[in-house]
Design a protein around this motif. Structure first.
Motif, PDB file in Angstrom:
ATOM      1  N   ILE A  48      13.484  20.712   0.455  1.00  0.00           N
ATOM      2  CA  ILE A  48      14.349  21.901   0.453  1.00  0.00           C
ATOM      3  C   ILE A  48      15.621  21.651  -0.346  1.00  0.00           C
ATOM      4  N   LEU A  49      16.210  20.467  -0.161  1.00  0.00           N
ATOM      5  CA  LEU A  49      17.555  20.276  -0.716  1.00  0.00           C
ATOM      6  C   LEU A  49      17.533  19.757  -2.144  1.00  0.00           C
ATOM      7  N   HIS A  50      16.474  19.006  -2.522  1.00  0.00           N
ATOM      8  CA  HIS A  50      16.583  18.335  -3.824  1.00  0.00           C
ATOM      9  C   HIS A  50      15.584  18.797  -4.856  1.00  0.00           C
ATOM     10  N   GLU A  51      14.556  19.531  -4.432  1.00  0.00           N
ATOM     11  CA  GLU A  51      13.536  19.815  -5.442  1.00  0.00           C
ATOM     12  C   GLU A  51      13.591  21.245  -5.941  1.00  0.00           C
ATOM     13  N   GLY A  52      14.669  21.945  -5.598  1.00  0.00           N
ATOM     14  CA  GLY A  52      14.828  23.296  -6.140  1.00  0.00           C
ATOM     15  C   GLY A  52      13.747  24.231  -5.636  1.00  0.00           C
ATOM     16  N   SER A  53      13.429  25.218  -6.490  1.00  0.00           N
ATOM     17  CA  SER A  53      12.588  26.312  -5.994  1.00  0.00           C
ATOM     18  C   SER A  53      11.165  25.846  -5.680  1.00  0.00           C
ATOM     19  N   THR A  54      10.617  24.875  -6.443  1.00  0.00           N
ATOM     20  CA  THR A  54       9.237  24.433  -6.143  1.00  0.00           C
ATOM     21  C   THR A  54       9.188  23.789  -4.778  1.00  0.00           C
ATOM     22  N   GLY A  55      10.199  22.947  -4.490  1.00  0.00           N
ATOM     23  CA  GLY A  55      10.241  22.284  -3.181  1.00  0.00           C
ATOM     24  C   GLY A  55      10.285  23.300  -2.056  1.00  0.00           C
ATOM     25  N   CYS A  56      11.122  24.333  -2.237  1.00  0.00           N
ATOM     26  CA  CYS A  56      11.218  25.371  -1.196  1.00  0.00           C
ATOM     27  C   CYS A  56       9.893  26.119  -1.065  1.00  0.00           C
ATOM     28  N   ARG A  57       9.239  26.359  -2.200  1.00  0.00           N
ATOM     29  CA  ARG A  57       7.946  27.065  -2.150  1.00  0.00           C
ATOM     30  C   ARG A  57       6.926  26.267  -1.348  1.00  0.00           C
ATOM     31  N   LEU A  87       8.780  21.456  15.297  1.00  0.00           N
ATOM     32  CA  LEU A  87       8.968  21.312  13.840  1.00  0.00           C
ATOM     33  C   LEU A  87       9.970  22.362  13.347  1.00  0.00           C
ATOM     34  N   CYS A  88       9.766  23.627  13.795  1.00  0.00           N
ATOM     35  CA  CYS A  88      10.648  24.715  13.348  1.00  0.00           C
ATOM     36  C   CYS A  88      12.082  24.471  13.787  1.00  0.00           C
ATOM     37  N   MET A  89      12.264  24.243  15.105  1.00  0.00           N
ATOM     38  CA  MET A  89      13.614  24.276  15.659  1.00  0.00           C
ATOM     39  C   MET A  89      14.364  22.952  15.480  1.00  0.00           C
ATOM     40  N   GLU A  90      13.612  21.837  15.449  1.00  0.00           N
ATOM     41  CA  GLU A  90      14.325  20.552  15.389  1.00  0.00           C
ATOM     42  C   GLU A  90      14.341  19.962  13.991  1.00  0.00           C
ATOM     43  N   GLN A  91      13.391  20.413  13.136  1.00  0.00           N
ATOM     44  CA  GLN A  91      13.356  19.792  11.811  1.00  0.00           C
ATOM     45  C   GLN A  91      13.730  20.766  10.688  1.00  0.00           C
ATOM     46  N   VAL A  92      13.039  21.927  10.622  1.00  0.00           N
ATOM     47  CA  VAL A  92      13.338  22.836   9.505  1.00  0.00           C
ATOM     48  C   VAL A  92      14.665  23.571   9.730  1.00  0.00           C
ATOM     49  N   TYR A  93      14.822  24.146  10.919  1.00  0.00           N
ATOM     50  CA  TYR A  93      16.000  25.010  11.152  1.00  0.00           C
ATOM     51  C   TYR A  93      17.341  24.304  10.882  1.00  0.00           C
ATOM     52  N   PRO A  94      17.540  23.076  11.401  1.00  0.00           N
ATOM     53  CA  PRO A  94      18.859  22.445  11.139  1.00  0.00           C
ATOM     54  C   PRO A  94      19.140  22.265   9.643  1.00  0.00           C
ATOM     55  N   ILE A  95      18.084  22.085   8.832  1.00  0.00           N
ATOM     56  CA  ILE A  95      18.326  21.884   7.391  1.00  0.00           C
ATOM     57  C   ILE A  95      18.786  23.185   6.738  1.00  0.00           C
ATOM     58  N   ILE A  96      18.185  24.313   7.163  1.00  0.00           N
ATOM     59  CA  ILE A  96      18.486  25.552   6.428  1.00  0.00           C
ATOM     60  C   ILE A  96      19.546  26.420   7.094  1.00  0.00           C
TER      61      ILE A  96
END
Length: 1124
Positions: free
Chosen positions: A877-886, A916-925
């Motif tokens: 999410i943070l380093h690979e730009g739009s492809t990473g987010c995709r 996964l959603c609440m403890e890993q993805v959510y805090p990043i975004i």
């Protein structure tokens, strides 16, 4: 002296500020200084002095801004003595200097005085409106009065600044009381100017065509006297009258935008407006202006045109109102009659050329306004007017026809085609709504429609319209990804199609002969082909012949598109009735495509290769596309033929395949290749003849595609051909029982097809015997990309089909799927590859999850969950730009499919998916401003709740029966609360799309699962959400969603109205800062206790509006003074 010094200082500061050499830094300093000066309590006195003593525009503008700020933001705090002084000084200043001030300063000063009126009239500024009326009535100040009136209409009828709701309502009522007087004054001004100048106009000689024009007119107007009035010559106005009239018309246009249609808009006012509308179409006056030659007169000519434009704006404001009171209908009829008199004047001529030149001479914006009028007439009022026996609709259409086909610009022509489309839609829906008199309706309009069809068809042909069509750009794409020429053709064909729907036989008999003519030319090219050293050449070289051929080919291409567009009118209920027409068309199309492929027109050398070669390719491509458009007709024929075993049908299909196969080759131009591929896909998917696979031409394509040594097609074509071949083997044949579907043979063939397509890909799999062969990374990527794009498309196209088709498909794919899973971890850091692999898996999950079976699906999900660690997610999410987010978004989409699966199979994954959603993805975004990944994450959370409600709320039927009301049993409470908190948090962020989506999710959960009624939500979250939503409304941050937010607040409050009124509202008001206790009481009192949605929404709107207004009033003035 100090005032004088301040003025000089301000002048030099202003000059410095606007000087080119001043740095931005210095500009900021000056700005701050000026702002601080404006905030002082007595600054306005100095500004009054500046206004009366300076000639510097910047200084005047600044001083007026100080007043504006004072009146709109600080007026409550100004002592009443000062207010009186300001109220008397500013109008005096305006009266004394209005002739000498630059217009923008004068207008700004008017606005400032109107701002005072908006705050103080009628209580403290009782003569505000009377003064305006007096200015208008005194000839010397009429223009000034009109400017004040227009500004008042703009600022008071629909106030922009924050006022309390009560004040807004009061102002509107006060203005409505004045409307009749104001309209009377404006009518008087316009009539006086007209009468004063028409006396002096010389009587024109009788017009030779008066008989011809009088006839339709008396029919339209029902009264010779008004016809005579409208035939009066147009007076020549002096500059001052011209200016006064234009201001009066501008006032009317603004008033009409908000006052309701009523008797105060009198017939004499309407007639006067129409007199002025004639200025727009009076070419004579312009010619005189240019003949007299002086520049003054030329300017007048333009000004007169502008009066016409302004008058038409007034008419269109009235026209755009859909709600017409009974007593106003007669006025409307009169308005239409008068406008059609103008339309007749504009299009009146027996010689077509001059109608066009007339329109060219008119002011472009006048023509635009006129077209707007016609559009409003057809879209809003036609159904009302058509029933008047005295209104000649057919004659109106004749005039509209002339007006349309003599438009001087393409845009004008497009706008007129839109009007015809509206008219045709109106007829179609009228016929559908009462089928009884279909014949009567069609008979009335038949001639007009046939005429329209013929003319529109002529307009798209170079044979009749070359000069105009060559101006159209066919290179640059617009926002809809089409060129100007494509848009022109598409809009024209839409009109043709709508006429076809109403009059199928006429339309067909008009179009087919024209197509035939151009086909003759194309099919006759064979005799001009000669063999030369390097291949075949077209032996047409004379410049004139080449040009004629170019035009004929362009026309053929357009007509083929027209024939394709009409395919839908030959199928369904009318299949049998129109069978012979359709068969004629399809046979011609098959013949043409075969002819093009056999003599290889796409490879022929021509005298003008840059022009004729693209033409020949385009005709060939369009003939394939037109044939493809008839695939639904062929499918219907296929099922009829199946009953009668028709040889004719078999011949059609096999000939088509003979035309398509030679084109499926890397040597053929992309445009043509893709048209052939699309046709092949339609035959395989829509038509599905049983014998397709046994046609030699089809087998040829199979061999080509599975031959490893053959050169590969471009990606898009390769994907389409593989889809077609796969569908030929997988899709069930129509009209055949299950036991005749030959599944065993087809299954074996499909497996070998997929095996051939994925040969190189499967070789990538690392195994113990031969550890991964070293191949350059880029080559590996190419193999992965090429194979997965084909396999994904095959799965996608089968996903909605029968179980048997999907079973066979998965059997063939199984090995490739396992290879993909084995390769996945090796490429986790190559986001472009991961992206393609996840796309493939997402398609598999959507289309074939049942066939994949539970154990393997679990293995896939587990692999992914293991691979996407917190670190991996952060990296993507943070380093690979739009492809990473995709990549992360696709992973979440796969999980969305998993959580939606009914039954118990995947329930064990829920805890790890939520964590996964609440403890890993959510805090990043959560804290990132960018919307990436958020929408997908919240959709996954919503689906998790929506499809797994019992995971959180286990209310059993038994419990509810025993206790009368279910005491819900809540499980996994911390996870539920965390999810709800994330939703609440998302409402505090600026992204409006996410806000809208999440609000919709909460509302859906409430509709379907009574979310707001659940105890945990009611007791711990409900009013927090209401509070957040109210704050959003107060801050105006998501104003586009006002209505949705209002409804959500209502739905939440309605769970516990008593709690809302008794506890929440007082608490909310207590916590509001920036308002005093008294104001809070007023806000609370004004919130009505009504419990229906409209009243409640109104109360919320009032609360939010007035809270903002009070805060604005209370922003008290800062202490300390600043000297310049």
């Amino acid at each position: 002296a100090s005032e004088e010094a301040s003025l000089r200082a301000l002048e030099s500061l202003m000059t410095e500020f606007f000087h080119d050499c001043t740095t931005n830094e210095r500009k900021r300093e000056i700005e701050e200084l000026l702002d601080n000066f404006a905030q002082q309590i007595g600054a306005w006195r100095l500004c009054l002095y500046f206004l009366s003593s300076t000639r510097n525009d910047y200084v005047m503008m600044y001083s007026l801004t100080v007043f504006e700020n004072l009146i709109n933001k600080m007026w409550l705090g100004v002592p009443s003595q000062d207010k009186m002084e300001i109220r008397s000084c500013l109008p005096k200043l305006l009266l004394a200097h209005h002739r000498t001030l630059p217009y923008f300063i004068r207008n700004k000063l008017c606005k400032v005085i109107v701002d005072i009126g908006r705050q103080d009239w009628p209580m403290f500024y009782h003569d505000f409106f009377t003064n305006i009326l007096q200015l208008i009535q005194s000839p010397v100040t009429t223009p000034l009065g009109l400017i004040m009136l227009k500004t008042t209409s703009e600022e008071l009828a629909c106030p922009r600044e924050d006022l309390s709701v009560a004040r807004k309502e009061e102002l509107r009522k006060l203005l409505l009381d004045q409307v009749q007087t104001v309209l009377g004054l404006l009518t008087g001004i316009l009539e006086t100017v007209w009468d004063k100048h028409s006396v002096t106009a010389a009587t024109p000689p009788p017009s030779p065509t008066s008989g011809e024009s009088g006839d339709l007119l008396s029919k339209l107007l029902q009264s010779p006297s008004s016809a005579k009035l409208l035939n009066q010559p147009i007076p020549l106005l002096d500059a001052e009258s011209e200016y006064t009239c234009s201001l009066a018309l501008e006032c009317l246009a603004h008033l009409f935008s908000w006052i309701p249609l009523s008797a105060s808009i009198t017939p004499s006012l309407l007639t006067t407006i129409f007199h002025f509308a004639r200025f727009g179409c009076d070419i004579r006056a312009r010619k005189m202006a240019s003949v007299n030659g002086s520049s003054q007169n030329c300017v007048l000519g333009q000004e007169r045109g502008r009066l016409g434009v302004l008058a038409m704006s007034c008419i269109n404001e009235l026209m755009s109102k859909n709600c017409v009171p009974m007593e106003f209908e007669e006025y409307l009829l009169r308005m239409f009659q008068q406008t059609f008199y103008l339309l007749q004047k504009i299009t009146k001529d027996n010689n077509a050329h001059t109608v066009k030149s007339r329109l060219e001479e008119l002011d472009e914006s006048y023509v635009e306004k006129f077209t707007d009028f016609l559009r409003l007439f057809v879209s809003v009022h036609l159904r009302r007017i058509e029933s008047y026996s005295q209104f000649p609709v057919v004659e109106f259409l004749t005039l509209l026809f002339k007006y349309t086909f003599h438009q001087p610009t393409h845009e004008g022509y497009f706008s007129c085609l839109d009007i015809w489309t509206l008219f045709l839609d109106y007829l179609t829906s009228k016929i559908k709504s009462r089928l009884g008199d279909k014949e009567a309706v069609l008979n009335r309009y038949e001639d007009a429609l046939v005429l329209l069809l013929t003319e529109v068809l002529n307009r798209i042909q170079f044979r009749y319209n070359q000069a105009q069509l060559e101006e159209l750009d066919d290179e640059t794409l617009d926002d809809d990804q089409q060129t100007e020429w494509q848009r022109y053709l598409r809009q024209s064909l839409e009109v043709v199609a709508r006429v076809m729907e109403l009059l199928p036989t006429h339309a067909f008999s008009t179009l087919f002969p024209v197509l035939q003519d151009n086909l003759e030319v194309y099919l006759g090219l064979q005799q001009f082909i000669v063999t030369s050293g390097s291949g075949h050449r077209l032996n047409i070289t004379a410049e004139n012949d080449c040009r004629r051929l170019h035009c004929s080919l362009r026309d053929l291409s357009s007509l083929l598109q027209a024939v394709g567009r009409l395919a839908e009118y030959f199928i369904g209920d009318v299949f049998a009735a129109r069978f012979s027409d359709a068969l004629t068309v399809v046979e011609r199309l098959v013949k043409v495509t075969l002819y093009g492929s056999q003599i290889k027109l796409y490879n022929i050398e021509t005298a003008v290769p840059s022009v004729l070669k693209p033409d020949l390719i385009d005709v060939h491509a369009q003939s394939l596309a037109a044939l493809q458009a008839y695939s639904h007709w062929l499918a219907q024929y296929c099922s009829e033929a199946h009953r009668q075993n028709s040889q004719q049908f078999v011949t059609l299909i096999s000939t088509t395949m003979d035309a398509v196969t030679p084109l499926i080759s890397p040597k053929v131009q992309d445009k043509l290749l893709l048209s052939a591929c699309h046709l092949l896909v339609s035959l395989a998917t829509t038509v599905r003849p049983v014998f397709l696979i046994s046609i030699p031409a089809v087998q040829k394509v199979f061999n080509r595609i599975t031959d490893a040594s053959a050169q590969r097609l471009i990606d898009k074509a390769q994907v389409l051909v593989c889809r077609a071949l796969s569908n030929i083997l997988l899709l069930p044949w129509p009209n055949l029982p299950e036991n005749e579907q030959q599944w065993p043979v087809r299954s074996i063939n499909h497996a070998s097809l997929i095996s051939a397509l994925s040969r190189d890909y499967r070789d990538l799999k690392p195994n113990a015997a031969a550890p991964q062969r070293k191949m350059p990374l880029d080559d590996t990527k190419v193999i992965i990309h090429q194979t997965l794009s084909v396999l994904e498309d095959i799965v996608d196209s089968i996903s909605g089909e029968s179980t048997k088709s999907r079973q066979i498909c998965y059997q063939s794919l199984q090995e490739s799927v396992q290879v993909s899973l084995a390769l996945f971890p090796a490429f986790i850091h190559q986001s472009d590859v991961t992206d393609e692999m996840l796309s493939f898996f997402l398609t598999l999950f959507r289309g074939l999850r049942v066939q994949m079976g539970v154990p393997f699906t679990e293995q896939v999900i587990q692999t992914f969950l293991n691979m996407f660690t917190r670190e991996q997610l952060a990296e993507s999410i943070l380093h690979e730009g739009s492809t990473g987010c995709r990549v992360v978004e696709k992973f979440l989409k796969i999980l969305q499919v998993v959580v939606q699966e009914p039954g118990q199979v995947f329930k064990p994954f829920l805890p790890s998916i939520i964590s996964l959603c609440m403890e890993q993805v959510y805090p990043i975004i959560a804290e990132r401003p960018s919307p990436d990944v958020k929408a997908e994450l919240f959709e996954l959370l919503f689906r998790t709740l929506h499809h797994n409600w019992r995971y959180f709320f286990k209310s059993t039927v038994l419990a509810s029966v025993q206790r009368g009301i279910a005491e819900e049993h809540m499980e996994n409470e911390p996870q539920f609360s965390a999810i709800m908190q994330a939703f609440g948090q998302s409402f505090l962020q600026p992204d409006i799309h996410l806000f809208k989506q999440n609000l919709f999710y909460l509302e859906t959960l409430n509709t379907k699962q009574k979310l707001y009624h659940k105890k945990i939500f009611r007791t711990t979250m409900l009013f927090q959400f209401v509070n957040v939503l109210l704050q959003v409304l107060v801050h105006k941050s998501h104003d586009l969603l006002q209505e949705e937010i209002g409804i959500a607040i209502y739905n939440m409050a309605s769970v516990d109205f008593d709690g809302f009124f008794a506890a929440f509202l007082p608490e909310f008001l207590t916590s509001c800062d920036g308002v005093d206790a008294n104001q809070k009481n007023v806000l609370g009192r004004n919130f009505k206790m009504d419990r229906d949605l409209p009243s409640f929404a109104q109360s919320v709107h009032r609360l939010v509006n007035d809270l903002r207004y009070y805060r604005l009033c209370n922003d008290s003035l800062p202490p300390g003074t600043v000297k310049l």
